[in-house]
Design a protein around this motif. Structure first.
Motif, PDB file in Angstrom:
ATOM      1  N   LEU A  17       0.624  -1.246   0.154  1.00 13.04           N
ATOM      2  CA  LEU A  17      -0.077   0.092   0.155  1.00 13.04           C
ATOM      3  C   LEU A  17       1.070   1.393   0.047  1.00 13.04           C
ATOM      4  O   LEU A  17       1.642   1.190   0.826  1.00 13.04           O
ATOM      5  CB  LEU A  17      -0.860  -0.086   1.200  1.00 13.04           C
ATOM      6  CG  LEU A  17      -1.844   1.049   1.452  1.00 13.04           C
ATOM      7  CD1 LEU A  17      -2.826   1.171   0.257  1.00 13.04           C
ATOM      8  CD2 LEU A  17      -2.571   1.097   2.699  1.00 13.04           C
ATOM      9  N   ASP A  18       0.549   2.084  -0.925  1.00 18.16           N
ATOM     10  CA  ASP A  18       1.473   3.351  -1.137  1.00 18.16           C
ATOM     11  C   ASP A  18       0.210   4.584  -0.708  1.00 18.16           C
ATOM     12  O   ASP A  18      -0.506   4.877  -1.506  1.00 18.16           O
ATOM     13  CB  ASP A  18       1.788   3.594  -2.587  1.00 18.16           C
ATOM     14  CG  ASP A  18       2.833   4.991  -2.510  1.00 18.16           C
ATOM     15  OD1 ASP A  18       2.632   5.826  -1.667  1.00 18.16           O
ATOM     16  OD2 ASP A  18       3.360   5.056  -3.497  1.00 18.16           O
ATOM     17  N   MET A  19       0.227   4.693   0.859  1.00 13.70           N
ATOM     18  CA  MET A  19      -0.783   5.760   1.168  1.00 13.70           C
ATOM     19  C   MET A  19      -0.481   7.207   0.570  1.00 13.70           C
ATOM     20  O   MET A  19      -1.619   7.793   0.143  1.00 13.70           O
ATOM     21  CB  MET A  19      -0.776   5.844   2.617  1.00 13.70           C
ATOM     22  CG  MET A  19      -1.814   6.524   3.132  1.00 13.70           C
ATOM     23  SD  MET A  19      -3.546   6.038   2.778  1.00 13.70           S
ATOM     24  CE  MET A  19      -3.814   4.623   3.631  1.00 13.70           C
ATOM     25  N   ASP A  20       0.720   7.667   0.463  1.00 15.44           N
ATOM     26  CA  ASP A  20       0.777   8.890  -0.186  1.00 15.44           C
ATOM     27  C   ASP A  20       0.320   8.992  -1.554  1.00 15.44           C
ATOM     28  O   ASP A  20      -0.066   9.893  -1.981  1.00 15.44           O
ATOM     29  CB  ASP A  20       2.246   9.026  -0.183  1.00 15.44           C
ATOM     30  CG  ASP A  20       2.821   9.429   1.188  1.00 15.44           C
ATOM     31  OD1 ASP A  20       1.966   9.591   2.162  1.00 15.44           O
ATOM     32  OD2 ASP A  20       4.235   9.224   1.586  1.00 15.44           O
ATOM     33  N   ARG A  21       0.634   7.714  -2.385  1.00 17.54           N
ATOM     34  CA  ARG A  21       0.072   7.943  -3.655  1.00 17.54           C
ATOM     35  C   ARG A  21      -1.505   7.916  -3.885  1.00 17.54           C
ATOM     36  O   ARG A  21      -2.211   8.618  -4.324  1.00 17.54           O
ATOM     37  CB  ARG A  21       0.625   6.727  -4.364  1.00 17.54           C
ATOM     38  CG  ARG A  21       0.424   6.526  -5.861  1.00 17.54           C
ATOM     39  CD  ARG A  21       0.734   5.133  -6.583  1.00 17.54           C
ATOM     40  NE  ARG A  21       0.412   5.156  -7.627  1.00 17.54           N
ATOM     41  CZ  ARG A  21       0.285   4.161  -8.451  1.00 17.54           C
ATOM     42  NH1 ARG A  21       0.926   3.083  -7.912  1.00 17.54           N
ATOM     43  NH2 ARG A  21      -0.042   3.784  -9.686  1.00 17.54           N
TER      44      ARG A  21
END
Length: 80
Positions: A17-21
């Motif tokens: 999971l890339d939360m910033d993206r």
């Protein structure tokens, strides 16, 4: 942490999971402030994670029952 091949689908989701993206994507698509985009992204990722876990645990009905129970009409009454 186990090797990638040994991870469950839910563990892989959390690991990748890339939360910033996701926050950036939400902010661009909904044209909202960063704080709102962050909250929406967390809600989206939690929903996806819950769906994966329910699938892994063979509890598909639980997800629908939970959604029915989470109809919050009076937000202020639920805050502590």
């Amino acid at each position: 942490m186990p090797d990638n091949k040994q991870l469950s689908k839910s563990q892989k989701y959390i690991k990748n999971l890339d939360m910033d993206r996701l926050v950036d994507s939400v902010q661009q698509n909904l044209d909202c402030p960063t704080k709102i985009a962050d909250a929406i992204a967390k809600l989206i990722s939690a929903k996806i994670y819950l769906e994966i876990v329910c699938e892994e645990e063979d509890m598909h009905d639980y997800l629908q029952d939970l959604e029915d129970e989470l109809r919050i009409h009076h937000v202020q009454e639920t805050l502590h």
